[in-house]
Design a protein around this motif. Structure first.
Motif, PDB file in Angstrom:
ATOM      1  N   PRO A 102       0.828  -1.218   0.000  1.00  0.00           N
ATOM      2  CA  PRO A 102       0.000   0.000   0.000  1.00  0.00           C
ATOM      3  C   PRO A 102       0.861   1.267   0.000  1.00  0.00           C
ATOM      4  O   PRO A 102       1.930   1.301   0.617  1.00  0.00           O
ATOM      5  CB  PRO A 102      -0.799  -0.116   1.306  1.00  0.00           C
ATOM      6  N   ASP A 103       0.413   2.262  -0.736  1.00  0.00           N
ATOM      7  CA  ASP A 103       0.996   3.604  -0.699  1.00  0.00           C
ATOM      8  C   ASP A 103       2.402   3.717  -1.275  1.00  0.00           C
ATOM      9  O   ASP A 103       3.098   4.704  -1.014  1.00  0.00           O
ATOM     10  CB  ASP A 103       1.012   4.155   0.741  1.00  0.00           C
ATOM     11  N   VAL A 104       2.843   2.730  -2.085  1.00  0.00           N
ATOM     12  CA  VAL A 104       4.165   2.877  -2.700  1.00  0.00           C
ATOM     13  C   VAL A 104       4.064   3.388  -4.136  1.00  0.00           C
ATOM     14  O   VAL A 104       5.085   3.717  -4.744  1.00  0.00           O
ATOM     15  CB  VAL A 104       4.965   1.546  -2.682  1.00  0.00           C
ATOM     16  N   THR A 105       2.847   3.470  -4.678  1.00  0.00           N
ATOM     17  CA  THR A 105       2.661   4.036  -6.010  1.00  0.00           C
ATOM     18  C   THR A 105       1.257   4.617  -6.109  1.00  0.00           C
ATOM     19  O   THR A 105       0.381   4.294  -5.304  1.00  0.00           O
ATOM     20  CB  THR A 105       2.892   2.984  -7.116  1.00  0.00           C
ATOM     21  N   ASP A 106       1.046   5.460  -7.094  1.00  0.00           N
ATOM     22  CA  ASP A 106      -0.214   6.211  -7.203  1.00  0.00           C
ATOM     23  C   ASP A 106      -1.206   5.480  -8.112  1.00  0.00           C
ATOM     24  O   ASP A 106      -1.541   5.951  -9.193  1.00  0.00           O
ATOM     25  CB  ASP A 106       0.069   7.611  -7.742  1.00  0.00           C
ATOM     26  N   LEU A 107      -1.684   4.317  -7.647  1.00  0.00           N
ATOM     27  CA  LEU A 107      -2.703   3.578  -8.385  1.00  0.00           C
ATOM     28  C   LEU A 107      -4.087   3.908  -7.826  1.00  0.00           C
ATOM     29  O   LEU A 107      -4.209   4.349  -6.676  1.00  0.00           O
ATOM     30  CB  LEU A 107      -2.431   2.079  -8.293  1.00  0.00           C
ATOM     31  N   PRO A 108      -5.154   3.699  -8.625  1.00  0.00           N
ATOM     32  CA  PRO A 108      -6.500   4.088  -8.174  1.00  0.00           C
ATOM     33  C   PRO A 108      -6.914   3.387  -6.879  1.00  0.00           C
ATOM     34  O   PRO A 108      -6.462   2.277  -6.575  1.00  0.00           O
ATOM     35  CB  PRO A 108      -7.394   3.650  -9.339  1.00  0.00           C
ATOM     36  N   SER A 109      -7.783   4.035  -6.140  1.00  0.00           N
ATOM     37  CA  SER A 109      -8.329   3.450  -4.907  1.00  0.00           C
ATOM     38  C   SER A 109      -9.541   2.582  -5.202  1.00  0.00           C
ATOM     39  O   SER A 109     -10.191   2.084  -4.286  1.00  0.00           O
ATOM     40  CB  SER A 109      -8.725   4.567  -3.932  1.00  0.00           C
ATOM     41  N   ARG A 110      -9.868   2.412  -6.478  1.00  0.00           N
ATOM     42  CA  ARG A 110     -10.995   1.572  -6.905  1.00  0.00           C
ATOM     43  C   ARG A 110     -10.488   0.486  -7.845  1.00  0.00           C
ATOM     44  O   ARG A 110      -9.395   0.569  -8.382  1.00  0.00           O
ATOM     45  CB  ARG A 110     -12.041   2.423  -7.641  1.00  0.00           C
ATOM     46  N   CYS A 111     -11.294  -0.526  -8.022  1.00  0.00           N
ATOM     47  CA  CYS A 111     -10.964  -1.595  -8.954  1.00  0.00           C
ATOM     48  C   CYS A 111     -11.072  -1.070 -10.391  1.00  0.00           C
ATOM     49  O   CYS A 111     -11.979  -0.293 -10.713  1.00  0.00           O
ATOM     50  CB  CYS A 111     -11.931  -2.757  -8.743  1.00  0.00           C
ATOM     51  N   CYS A 112     -10.151  -1.478 -11.270  1.00  0.00           N
ATOM     52  CA  CYS A 112     -10.204  -1.036 -12.663  1.00  0.00           C
ATOM     53  C   CYS A 112      -9.373  -1.965 -13.536  1.00  0.00           C
ATOM     54  O   CYS A 112      -8.500  -2.683 -13.047  1.00  0.00           O
ATOM     55  CB  CYS A 112      -9.716   0.403 -12.818  1.00  0.00           C
ATOM     56  N   THR A 113      -9.680  -1.969 -14.844  1.00  0.00           N
ATOM     57  CA  THR A 113      -8.915  -2.737 -15.819  1.00  0.00           C
ATOM     58  C   THR A 113      -7.911  -1.812 -16.496  1.00  0.00           C
ATOM     59  O   THR A 113      -8.272  -0.757 -16.989  1.00  0.00           O
ATOM     60  CB  THR A 113      -9.836  -3.361 -16.882  1.00  0.00           C
ATOM     61  N   LEU A 114      -6.642  -2.219 -16.512  1.00  0.00           N
ATOM     62  CA  LEU A 114      -5.576  -1.423 -17.107  1.00  0.00           C
ATOM     63  C   LEU A 114      -5.092  -2.075 -18.399  1.00  0.00           C
ATOM     64  O   LEU A 114      -4.911  -3.296 -18.457  1.00  0.00           O
ATOM     65  CB  LEU A 114      -4.401  -1.294 -16.139  1.00  0.00           C
ATOM     66  N   SER A 115      -4.887  -1.266 -19.419  1.00  0.00           N
ATOM     67  CA  SER A 115      -4.262  -1.730 -20.650  1.00  0.00           C
ATOM     68  C   SER A 115      -2.752  -1.613 -20.474  1.00  0.00           C
ATOM     69  O   SER A 115      -2.220  -0.518 -20.360  1.00  0.00           O
ATOM     70  CB  SER A 115      -4.734  -0.888 -21.838  1.00  0.00           C
ATOM     71  N   LEU A 116      -2.070  -2.750 -20.408  1.00  0.00           N
ATOM     72  CA  LEU A 116      -0.649  -2.763 -20.051  1.00  0.00           C
ATOM     73  C   LEU A 116       0.241  -2.694 -21.286  1.00  0.00           C
ATOM     74  O   LEU A 116       0.028  -3.424 -22.260  1.00  0.00           O
ATOM     75  CB  LEU A 116      -0.325  -4.029 -19.256  1.00  0.00           C
ATOM     76  N   SER A 117       1.247  -1.856 -21.244  1.00  0.00           N
ATOM     77  CA  SER A 117       2.197  -1.739 -22.342  1.00  0.00           C
ATOM     78  C   SER A 117       3.075  -2.990 -22.401  1.00  0.00           C
ATOM     79  O   SER A 117       3.229  -3.714 -21.405  1.00  0.00           O
ATOM     80  CB  SER A 117       3.087  -0.514 -22.149  1.00  0.00           C
ATOM     81  N   PRO A 118       3.690  -3.271 -23.557  1.00  0.00           N
ATOM     82  CA  PRO A 118       4.609  -4.418 -23.648  1.00  0.00           C
ATOM     83  C   PRO A 118       5.725  -4.357 -22.604  1.00  0.00           C
ATOM     84  O   PRO A 118       6.112  -5.389 -22.048  1.00  0.00           O
ATOM     85  CB  PRO A 118       5.156  -4.307 -25.071  1.00  0.00           C
ATOM     86  N   LEU A 119       6.237  -3.160 -22.315  1.00  0.00           N
ATOM     87  CA  LEU A 119       7.300  -3.028 -21.322  1.00  0.00           C
ATOM     88  C   LEU A 119       6.822  -3.458 -19.946  1.00  0.00           C
ATOM     89  O   LEU A 119       7.509  -4.223 -19.237  1.00  0.00           O
ATOM     90  CB  LEU A 119       7.798  -1.585 -21.265  1.00  0.00           C
ATOM     91  N   VAL A 120       5.637  -2.986 -19.536  1.00  0.00           N
ATOM     92  CA  VAL A 120       5.113  -3.349 -18.221  1.00  0.00           C
ATOM     93  C   VAL A 120       4.861  -4.849 -18.130  1.00  0.00           C
ATOM     94  O   VAL A 120       5.179  -5.491 -17.117  1.00  0.00           O
ATOM     95  CB  VAL A 120       3.821  -2.554 -17.913  1.00  0.00           C
ATOM     96  N   ARG A 121       4.318  -5.432 -19.197  1.00  0.00           N
ATOM     97  CA  ARG A 121       4.092  -6.881 -19.195  1.00  0.00           C
ATOM     98  C   ARG A 121       5.405  -7.638 -19.005  1.00  0.00           C
ATOM     99  O   ARG A 121       5.485  -8.585 -18.221  1.00  0.00           O
ATOM    100  CB  ARG A 121       3.397  -7.312 -20.487  1.00  0.00           C
ATOM    101  N   GLU A 122       6.439  -7.224 -19.726  1.00  0.00           N
ATOM    102  CA  GLU A 122       7.728  -7.917 -19.630  1.00  0.00           C
ATOM    103  C   GLU A 122       8.362  -7.741 -18.252  1.00  0.00           C
ATOM    104  O   GLU A 122       9.009  -8.657 -17.728  1.00  0.00           O
ATOM    105  CB  GLU A 122       8.682  -7.423 -20.721  1.00  0.00           C
ATOM    106  N   LEU A 123       8.172  -6.575 -17.647  1.00  0.00           N
ATOM    107  CA  LEU A 123       8.713  -6.356 -16.312  1.00  0.00           C
ATOM    108  C   LEU A 123       8.035  -7.267 -15.286  1.00  0.00           C
ATOM    109  O   LEU A 123       8.698  -7.819 -14.393  1.00  0.00           O
ATOM    110  CB  LEU A 123       8.532  -4.888 -15.908  1.00  0.00           C
ATOM    111  N   ILE A 124       6.721  -7.440 -15.422  1.00  0.00           N
ATOM    112  CA  ILE A 124       5.996  -8.328 -14.497  1.00  0.00           C
ATOM    113  C   ILE A 124       6.464  -9.772 -14.684  1.00  0.00           C
ATOM    114  O   ILE A 124       6.692 -10.504 -13.708  1.00  0.00           O
ATOM    115  CB  ILE A 124       4.476  -8.211 -14.721  1.00  0.00           C
ATOM    116  N   ILE A 125       6.607 -10.192 -15.932  1.00  0.00           N
ATOM    117  CA  ILE A 125       7.072 -11.551 -16.216  1.00  0.00           C
ATOM    118  C   ILE A 125       8.464 -11.763 -15.636  1.00  0.00           C
ATOM    119  O   ILE A 125       8.754 -12.794 -15.006  1.00  0.00           O
ATOM    120  CB  ILE A 125       7.065 -11.810 -17.737  1.00  0.00           C
ATOM    121  N   GLU A 126       9.356 -10.792 -15.835  1.00  0.00           N
ATOM    122  CA  GLU A 126      10.720 -10.902 -15.329  1.00  0.00           C
ATOM    123  C   GLU A 126      10.739 -10.964 -13.808  1.00  0.00           C
ATOM    124  O   GLU A 126      11.481 -11.761 -13.205  1.00  0.00           O
ATOM    125  CB  GLU A 126      11.550  -9.706 -15.816  1.00  0.00           C
TER     126      GLU A 126
END
Length: 268
Positions: A102-126
């Protein structure tokens, strides 16, 4: 608490245990789950950390108290920490769960669907491949992810839900049988209301007209089925459309592209 009732929920429980053990002190920690055999559901649960569910293949729907959210391939659904939710994945799904303090990044306080860039996808996989990620590299990946995630665009793949018993009955029936083409008048009779009263109730509870509300549900089901490998013809029939062209027209009006182009775009 997570209860183990089937393959995905057991895997998710194991992933959460792994997250608690290996990522207890990490700002962000990722795990990978491959779903096989049949469609699987993780029952309602909550956890302290925020959670991003990313579908690399297949699709996931996430249900929270006030709505249902769709996670098509290469997108993610964000669930803030402490929020009650459940996940249902298609049988062919390859999922990544990113847990964020919690509180380490500025993500919404509500549930939502995000369209992830190829870079973000690869970072999560890594980041999920902890066995090959050195501590210094993991810190760098965490920093990049936490900076990039708030910049990801939000997709309108959301069905507002409500605890109002008559609307809950209608939503449950349409989820069970999305081919039901009953009119507003038909549904009003089924729940013992006038047509005008039901129209006002839907608008008041969801912010949408009845037609838009049902179309949003059909859109979520359509994307989920297409992501699972169903053909446009199959999905059109399952949703009760008189013709494939009518279904494609609805899809294009909602998302700006045809079903085929939408899925192709997600693959890039």
């Amino acid at each position: 608490m997570i209860t183990k009732s089937n393959h995905l929920s057991a895997s998710l429980s194991e992933a959460l245990v792994q997250q608690n053990l290996e990522g207890a002190y990490a700002r962000a920690h990722a795990v990978r789950i491959d779903v096989s055999q049949n469609e699987r559901e993780a029952p309602e649960h909550r956890h302290r950390k925020g959670q991003l569910v990313m579908a690399l293949r297949g699709g996931v729907t996430c249900r929270v108290p006030n709505g249902m959210w769709m996670v098509p391939p290469h997108c993610g659904v964000w669930v803030p920490g402490g929020m009650l939710h459940s996940n249902v994945a298609t049988a062919n799904a390859r999922l990544f769960f990113l847990f964020i303090e919690p509180d380490v990044t500025d993500l919404p306080s509500r549930c939502c669907t995000l369209s992830l860039s190829p870079l973000v996808r690869e970072l999560i996989i890594e980041l999920a491949d902890q066995s090959t990620v050195a501590k210094a590299n993991a810190d760098t990946i965490e920093t990049l992810l936490l900076s990039a995630l708030p910049l990801m665009p939000i997709e309108d793949l959301h069905l507002p839900l409500t605890n109002e018993h008559r609307l809950d009955r209608i939503a449950s029936a349409l989820i069970e049988d999305p081919s039901d083409r009953g009119t507003l008048s038909d549904w009003a009779k089924r729940v013992a209301m006038s047509q005008n009263s039901l129209a006002r109730l839907v608008q008041q509870e969801t912010g949408l007209t009845f037609g838009h509300w049902r179309k949003q549900l059909q859109l979520i089901i359509a994307i989920r089925s297409l992501a699972a490998g169903a053909t446009v013809q199959q999905v059109s029939g399952d949703l009760g459309y008189a013709s494939v062209s009518a279904f494609i027209t609805m899809f294009k009006k909602a998302l700006g592209v045809s079903p085929a182009k939408y899925l192709n775009r997600l693959d890039n």
